[in-house]
Design an enzyme around this catalytic site. Sequence first.
Site: not given
Ligand code: SAH
Ligand code: MG
Length: 216
Positions: A124, A144
């Site tokens: 991200s 998180h």
């Molecule tokens: N929105 C989804 C759940 C997301 S879970 C739903 O509705 O089910 C969190 C996601 O964030 C994971 O797939 C993980 O790979 C991604 N993630 C965590 N840290 C990240 C980062 N720094 N950059 C990109 N993606 C990230």
């Molecule tokens: Mg969530």
Amino acid sequence: MTAAPEPEILAAFEAAKGFMPPHEGLALYAAAVEAGRFGLPLLEVGTYCGRSTILLADAARRAGVTALTVDHHRGSEEQQPGWDYHDPATVDPETGLMDTLPTFRRTLHRAGLEDHVIALVGRSPQVAAVWNSPVGLVFVDGGHTDEHANADYEGWVPHLAEGGLLAIHDVFPDPRDEFTGQAPYRIYLRALASGAFTEVSATDSLRVLRRTGAGI
Ligand code: SAH
Ligand code: MG
């Protein structure tokens, strides 16, 4: 009146693998439809298998805009093998690493929404660093840890149009409610403390804020 998805979209969302509970999904959908009125893309951080992306994609379709969704597709800390949120089906047998991209592609295809989404595969902060155009919605549902949540906030909020909406998932004011921690809650507090946001709605752990000022 609050916008709600058509039954087929709701069914596709409910059938999709992921972590967004239906009642929070409906609140997210309403926010996405409202934000679509800006005529700007709707951005999600944290695609996973595309469950919440279905909602943003359908809201984008209705508004004639595009949904953008960012994920490296290697999973968050709590989704790795041995952790509570791990799903062995997300592991690529060749690399031994999580890879949620194929499931995400199937989810969107099944929902008939592929044409309304651009998947940005990468970290991200790295994607945000090269991004340079305004968005009408920022939906933060990525990592998180404080490092990740703050980077999502700092990377994407500057691209949020004034009047646009910031949605944050997994906001738990009580630390006993969630073992993955309170970083999303802390960026929610940070947004309010910045003076640049006004709360629009709270639906369990989903918070929606409107950008009413310039700072972050
Ligand atoms: N929105 C989804 C759940 C997301 S879970 C739903 O509705 O089910 C969190 C996601 O964030 C994971 O797939 C993980 O790979 C991604 N993630 C965590 N840290 C990240 C980062 N720094 N950059 C990109 N993606 C990230
Ligand atoms: Mg969530």
